[in-house]
Design a protein around this motif. Sequence first.
Motif, short mmCIF file in Angstrom:
data_model
loop_
_atom_site.label_atom_id
_atom_site.label_comp_id
_atom_site.label_asym_id
_atom_site.label_seq_id
_atom_site.Cartn_x
_atom_site.Cartn_y
_atom_site.Cartn_z
N UNK A 1 -70.96 7.07 -66.89
CA UNK A 1 -71.90 6.27 -67.68
C UNK A 1 -71.31 5.97 -69.06
N UNK A 2 -71.84 4.91 -69.67
CA UNK A 2 -71.64 4.62 -71.10
C UNK A 2 -70.17 4.60 -71.50
N UNK A 3 -69.36 3.82 -70.79
CA UNK A 3 -67.93 3.73 -71.11
C UNK A 3 -67.74 2.92 -72.38
N UNK A 4 -67.02 3.48 -73.34
CA UNK A 4 -66.73 2.79 -74.60
C UNK A 4 -65.34 3.20 -75.07
N UNK A 5 -64.89 2.61 -76.17
CA UNK A 5 -63.56 2.95 -76.68
C UNK A 5 -63.50 2.76 -78.19
N UNK A 6 -62.53 3.42 -78.82
CA UNK A 6 -62.30 3.22 -80.25
C UNK A 6 -60.84 3.52 -80.56
N UNK A 7 -60.28 2.76 -81.51
CA UNK A 7 -58.89 2.95 -81.92
C UNK A 7 -58.77 4.23 -82.75
N UNK A 8 -57.61 4.89 -82.66
CA UNK A 8 -57.41 6.18 -83.33
C UNK A 8 -56.47 6.04 -84.52
N UNK A 9 -56.89 6.63 -85.62
CA UNK A 9 -56.04 6.75 -86.79
C UNK A 9 -56.50 7.93 -87.62
N UNK A 10 -55.64 8.38 -88.48
CA UNK A 10 -56.00 9.44 -89.43
C UNK A 10 -55.97 8.84 -90.83
N UNK A 11 -56.82 9.35 -91.70
CA UNK A 11 -56.81 8.85 -93.07
C UNK A 11 -57.30 9.94 -94.01
N UNK A 12 -56.85 9.87 -95.24
CA UNK A 12 -57.34 10.79 -96.26
C UNK A 12 -57.33 10.08 -97.62
N UNK A 13 -58.40 10.24 -98.37
CA UNK A 13 -58.47 9.68 -99.71
C UNK A 13 -57.45 10.38 -100.61
N UNK B 1 -61.98 11.97 -95.50
CA UNK B 1 -60.91 12.25 -94.55
C UNK B 1 -61.35 11.93 -93.13
N UNK B 2 -60.40 11.54 -92.31
CA UNK B 2 -60.65 11.32 -90.88
C UNK B 2 -59.47 11.84 -90.10
N UNK B 3 -59.71 12.61 -89.05
CA UNK B 3 -58.63 13.26 -88.31
C UNK B 3 -58.62 12.81 -86.86
N UNK B 4 -57.54 13.14 -86.16
CA UNK B 4 -57.43 12.87 -84.73
C UNK B 4 -58.51 13.68 -83.99
N UNK B 5 -59.14 13.10 -82.97
CA UNK B 5 -60.24 13.81 -82.30
C UNK B 5 -59.81 14.88 -81.31
N UNK B 6 -58.49 15.19 -81.24
CA UNK B 6 -58.03 16.08 -80.17
C UNK B 6 -58.65 17.47 -80.22
N UNK B 7 -59.05 17.95 -81.41
CA UNK B 7 -59.66 19.27 -81.49
C UNK B 7 -61.16 19.19 -81.78
N UNK B 8 -61.70 17.99 -81.88
CA UNK B 8 -63.13 17.83 -82.11
C UNK B 8 -63.60 18.42 -83.42
N UNK B 9 -62.75 18.37 -84.46
CA UNK B 9 -63.08 19.05 -85.71
C UNK B 9 -63.54 18.12 -86.83
N UNK B 10 -63.64 16.83 -86.57
CA UNK B 10 -63.99 15.88 -87.63
C UNK B 10 -65.29 16.22 -88.35
N UNK B 11 -66.38 16.38 -87.60
CA UNK B 11 -67.66 16.71 -88.22
C UNK B 11 -67.64 18.10 -88.84
N UNK B 12 -66.99 19.05 -88.17
CA UNK B 12 -66.94 20.41 -88.71
C UNK B 12 -66.25 20.45 -90.08
N UNK C 1 -55.13 20.40 -91.74
CA UNK C 1 -55.75 20.11 -90.45
C UNK C 1 -55.32 18.73 -89.94
N UNK C 2 -55.36 17.72 -90.83
CA UNK C 2 -55.01 16.37 -90.42
C UNK C 2 -53.57 16.30 -89.91
N UNK C 3 -52.63 16.85 -90.68
CA UNK C 3 -51.22 16.79 -90.28
C UNK C 3 -50.95 17.71 -89.10
#
Length: 419
Positions: A286-298, A314-325, A370-372
């Motif tokens: 269900x609910x197939x979607x997509x988004x482009x991946x990038x990392x960024x930091x102020x 800051x925004x990190x790669x989602x591989x560890x699911x740590x963005x919100x944390x 974390x980002x790097x």
Amino acid sequence: MNINNQTIIIGGGIVGATLAIKLAKAKMPVTLIDARPKMTEQDWKVKLSNRDARVYALSLSSINLLKEADAWQYISDLDRKADYTQMHVWQPNGVGDLKFADEHASNLLGSMVEPFVIDHALFLAMQNEEVKPYLKVITGQKVTNLDWLGDSVGYQVTLKDKENEQRLCAKLVVGADGRGSFVRAQAGIQLDTLDYKQTAICCAIKTQKRHEATARQAMLTTGTLALLPLADITDEDIKNPQHWQSVVWTLPTYDALSLLTKDEAHIANELAFATGYELGNIEKIESIASFALNAQQAKTYISNNLVLVGDAAHGVHPLAGQGLNLGMLDVAALFKVLMDDYKRSCNKQWGLLQTLKKYERQRRANNSIMMHGFSAINWIFAGYHTQLAPVQHLRSEAVNMVSKNRVLMNWFNKQASGL
């Protein structure tokens, strides 16, 4: 109309709302500005009746922060969370699986919760009587301008909806308005960015086998593939639980866009094959979607009378699911330094630049690591040169060695919890 506030938070998402409640509970006047339209009870009811393919992997530290904001009780009462007690990371063509937490242990590592479920819990927490006198929430209005009036005054914030314009003043402005932060741009703060040239496909799937309260991540040569437990919401799901999961599948952008042109059955088959049928066939998607991946930091998180938190910083790669944390850790750190310095000044000084510098020192270096670190892990498994046979062998042996080292595994367990 000109309203004086101690703090204005721009951005009513999870990070901004949590900080607002924390400040209001401490009896510190705060205004939260959310550009999204106000939700009615019927709106929430409709939204909560559906399953969201996206999910946040909340660490124990994030859960504790939501408890402090009196929001977690609503998530628990709704029973709209999927606790996980294990994390399983593997590479299909290598040796050495990483399993965080013993197979027979029941210690909680975290909970998977859909974004709007957290939003709803925070909305309810804002209605609490101890919060309402100190918290003003403005919805459906867009911030159009920020004017700095000097250290002693702070900012004038201009808002506009379809018909009206108003101006608010605050000693401190908090930018919690996401990756494309208007606050960051208005403050003239630049970004360091990294384009991964990858796209993530996300969806909700029902698998043949149960997830057994385990968050899974396959480290593929094309990118990471995460299978994250979802809450069971229908009567059928509750009778036969633990089959629904959220997927975040990272692929080179060309491959992802090509796959998205196929029908759901084809995508489901490709996804099951990519996981090595770890959980059997995929029975529903269900609910197939997509988004482009990038990392960024102020380049900086602060300016005079202004501070950035969460994805605005800051925004990190989602591989560890740590963005919100990471964003929730920002909230905890900022709240502490603000309150400590306020009390130290006998309740006179609020949001001074020297206070904000303490927050930046605590969080920016940690977020950079974390980002790097996530970028390096992504490159180690999906980089072009790392597909050479000798590199693959070394990588497999390294993973195997880590998997057998109890001290390292215990350290990773602690890092995953966020405590």
